[in-house]
Design a protein around this motif. Structure first.
Motif, mmCIF file in Angstrom:
data_model
loop_
_atom_site.group_PDB
_atom_site.id
_atom_site.type_symbol
_atom_site.label_atom_id
_atom_site.label_comp_id
_atom_site.label_asym_id
_atom_site.label_seq_id
_atom_site.Cartn_x
_atom_site.Cartn_y
_atom_site.Cartn_z
ATOM 1 N N GLU A 1 1.063 -1.617 0.172
ATOM 2 C CA GLU A 1 0.195 -0.075 -0.356
ATOM 3 C C GLU A 1 1.074 1.667 -0.041
ATOM 4 O O GLU A 1 0.835 2.111 -0.674
ATOM 5 N N THR A 2 2.050 0.624 0.397
ATOM 6 C CA THR A 2 2.755 2.404 0.681
ATOM 7 C C THR A 2 3.814 2.424 -0.452
ATOM 8 O O THR A 2 3.695 3.863 -1.321
ATOM 9 N N ALA A 3 3.798 1.610 -1.160
ATOM 10 C CA ALA A 3 4.561 1.478 -2.696
ATOM 11 C C ALA A 3 3.568 1.666 -3.316
ATOM 12 O O ALA A 3 3.695 3.179 -4.311
ATOM 13 N N GLY A 4 2.409 1.921 -3.709
ATOM 14 C CA GLY A 4 1.111 2.562 -4.599
ATOM 15 C C GLY A 4 0.203 3.277 -3.729
ATOM 16 O O GLY A 4 0.291 4.606 -5.069
ATOM 17 N N LYS A 5 0.624 4.438 -2.916
ATOM 18 C CA LYS A 5 0.635 5.818 -2.624
ATOM 19 C C LYS A 5 1.810 6.402 -3.028
ATOM 20 O O LYS A 5 1.431 7.700 -3.501
ATOM 21 N N PHE A 6 3.105 6.047 -3.088
ATOM 22 C CA PHE A 6 4.015 7.089 -3.457
ATOM 23 C C PHE A 6 4.343 7.294 -5.100
ATOM 24 O O PHE A 6 3.906 7.848 -5.279
ATOM 25 N N GLY A 7 3.527 5.386 -5.510
ATOM 26 C CA GLY A 7 2.762 5.449 -7.519
ATOM 27 C C GLY A 7 1.928 6.735 -7.431
ATOM 28 O O GLY A 7 2.016 7.753 -8.560
ATOM 29 N N THR A 8 1.079 6.885 -6.526
ATOM 30 C CA THR A 8 -0.474 8.109 -7.103
ATOM 31 C C THR A 8 -0.027 9.362 -6.742
ATOM 32 O O THR A 8 -0.275 9.834 -7.320
ATOM 33 N N ALA A 9 1.104 9.453 -5.143
ATOM 34 C CA ALA A 9 1.503 11.110 -5.314
ATOM 35 C C ALA A 9 2.550 10.934 -6.659
ATOM 36 O O ALA A 9 2.030 12.966 -7.176
ATOM 37 N N VAL A 10 3.262 10.542 -7.495
ATOM 38 C CA VAL A 10 3.992 10.818 -8.599
ATOM 39 C C VAL A 10 2.693 10.868 -9.991
ATOM 40 O O VAL A 10 3.272 11.658 -9.929
ATOM 41 N N SER A 11 2.091 9.864 -9.747
ATOM 42 C CA SER A 11 1.159 10.215 -10.868
ATOM 43 C C SER A 11 0.316 11.664 -11.110
ATOM 44 O O SER A 11 -0.726 12.452 -11.665
ATOM 45 N N GLY A 12 0.058 12.133 -9.405
ATOM 46 C CA GLY A 12 -1.022 12.952 -8.820
ATOM 47 C C GLY A 12 -0.475 14.267 -9.090
ATOM 48 O O GLY A 12 -1.124 15.073 -9.346
ATOM 49 N N VAL A 13 1.243 14.290 -9.257
ATOM 50 C CA VAL A 13 1.949 15.567 -9.688
ATOM 51 C C VAL A 13 2.279 15.666 -11.438
ATOM 52 O O VAL A 13 1.801 16.642 -12.038
ATOM 53 N N ALA A 14 2.270 13.919 -11.910
ATOM 54 C CA ALA A 14 2.898 13.668 -13.371
ATOM 55 C C ALA A 14 1.607 14.173 -14.039
ATOM 56 O O ALA A 14 1.993 14.829 -15.644
ATOM 57 N N MET A 15 0.350 13.884 -13.941
ATOM 58 C CA MET A 15 -0.554 13.941 -14.697
ATOM 59 C C MET A 15 -0.917 15.221 -15.236
ATOM 60 O O MET A 15 -0.791 15.504 -16.438
ATOM 61 N N PRO A 16 -1.228 16.319 -14.336
ATOM 62 C CA PRO A 16 -1.214 18.011 -14.653
ATOM 63 C C PRO A 16 -0.358 18.281 -15.481
ATOM 64 O O PRO A 16 -0.468 18.658 -16.489
#
Length: 430
Positions: free
Chosen positions: A18-33
């Motif tokens: 879950e921690t790894a998934g949240k790390f990735g979500t944070a990356v994409s949350g900035v990267a997508m916009p």
């Protein structure tokens, strides 16, 4: 504080995944916009639309997913959702390098990965109580939310650095890799949950069980209050968060790498909230702690629209720090309450039904933020939406939460409280 991670192997694997998934979500949350802004040159409303599409599946499929989660084993659902998301996020950089990435494809990826997130999060919320004993659930919730905040800090900082050095689209490979880690961790869990028992009586129908979950939320004053508050709060949160990249890059004038660093600093509030929430709940009571973290602390959001270059950028950090601390602490309190108060056979439907309203307002907030930003200007829109963050918590002041020290731990306690209030002649807020 490290006891549960040290002695519970399966929880440790779930925590790592879950921690790894949240790390990735944070990356994409900035990267997508940033991909939309810097690579596809999207307009303000289009950036808001991408954020909205990431949450729209909660409105489209959230309710039936809750029924499926209650009917099926949760771990296989999580595995399927993680694998599907891994493939989709890896496809975006490939399409960009091939010159075939378009705004329509980016929106499609946001929709499909958002649908996978609905399945994963609903199954995950219902899976955790089957893995941990009731006495360990408070510690487990605090650890998971705290590590999620730490992962968000690292992910946002990493995404800004990756965007600065290698381009925003490369950051989405990091998210794909984190889903691979999540898959391996989930596969390593030895605990095998039993297949949910078939319910006796009338045959189960999808619409009937969806309605049962909605009645549970609408009919219980505690679930109803927290769900209405969550819906109003998320409308305001996503309204300003959908504009953050545009605001910091175009309005304030920061570079993409600086944006990631600023977001990482601000997200330390989540760790602070996770660290103090159990102590605050023990000293003040869970209900009073919820008022503190959901009404008092997020008032710092009003610093965000004052952000400027140089030292003025710290105003964004201060405002978002307060919001992150309040949201994470409130989520920990709410998760513990739901897991103890809701009957286990209905937990998947409760999560999905409340999320249908809570997360269903996120795409509306993103669209509202984009519309206000286009019509009134980005900074004015940030003022309007950030003001809504503390105002949403006024709902808690006109609810049973204000009148008790602790949230109930079993439905029977709520019934006893209601009866006692009636005998004392106290009036109840609607």
């Amino acid at each position: 504080m490290s006891g549960l991670l040290r002695r519970h192997r399966d929880f440790r694997l779930l925590w790592c995944g879950e921690t790894a998934g949240k790390f990735g979500t944070a990356v994409s949350g900035v990267a997508m916009p940033l991909v939309a802004v810097s690579t596809l040159h999207a307009a303000t409303f289009e950036v808001g639309l991408i954020s909205a599409c990431g949450w729209l599946p909660w409105l489209l499929i959230g309710l039936p997913v809750g029924v499926w989660v209650d009917r099926l084993r949760r771990r296989p659902l999580m595995l399927a959702a993680a694998g599907f998301s891994m493939v989709l996020f890896a496809a975006v950089p490939v399409l960009a390098w091939a010159g075939r990435l378009t705004l329509g494809l980016l929106i499609a990826v946001a929709l499909l990965t958002g649908a996978a997130a609905v399945v994963f999060q609903t199954a995950y919320s219902a899976y955790l109580p089957t893995l941990l004993a009731p006495a360990d659930q408070a510690e487990g919730n605090a650890k998971l939310h705290g590590s999620a905040s730490a992962a968000q800090i690292a992910g946002q900082g990493a995404s800004g650095l990756i965007a600065q050095l290698a381009g925003a689209v490369t950051g989405l490979f990091a998210h794909a890799a984190t889903f691979l880690v999540a898959l391996l961790c989930l596969l390593g869990i030895r605990h095998r949950e039993p297949r949910p028992a078939a319910r006796e009586g009338t045959p189960r129908s999808l619409t009937g069980e969806v309605a049962e979950g909605l009645r549970l939320v609408a009919g219980d004053r505690w679930f109803r209050t927290l769900t209405l508050f969550g819906a109003a709060s998320n409308l305001a949160l996503m309204g300003y968060q959908s504009l953050t990249a545009v605001f910091l890059v175009r309005e304030v004038g920061l570079a993409p790498g600086a944006v990631g660093g600023l977001l990482a600093m601000a997200s330390t509030g989540g760790i602070a909230g996770a660290f103090v929430v159990r102590r605050a709940a023990g000293r003040l009571g869970t209900a009073r702690a919820m008022l503190l973290f959901e009404l008092g602390v997020p008032g710092a959001a009003l610093f965000i629209p004052l952000t400027s270059q140089g030292a003025g950028a710290l105003l964004y950090v201060a405002g978002s720090f307060g919001v992150s601390a309040g949201v994470v602490a409130g989520n920990i309190l709410k998760a513990g309450f739901q897991q103890g108060y809701c009957p286990p056979p209905l937990l998947g439907r409760l999560v999905a039904s409340s999320a249908f309203l809570n997360y269903g307002t996120l795409p509306l907030g993103a669209l509202l933020g984009g519309t206000l930003g286009s019509a009134l200007g980005v900074r004015t829109a940030m003022w309007i939406m950030t003001a809504g963050v503390p105002l949403a918590a006024v709902i808690l002041l006109f609810s049973p939460v204000r009148r008790v020290r602790d949230l109930p731990v079993r439905p029977v306690e709520a019934e006893e409280e209601r009866g006692a209030a009636g005998r004392d002649g106290a009036s109840a807020h609607s």
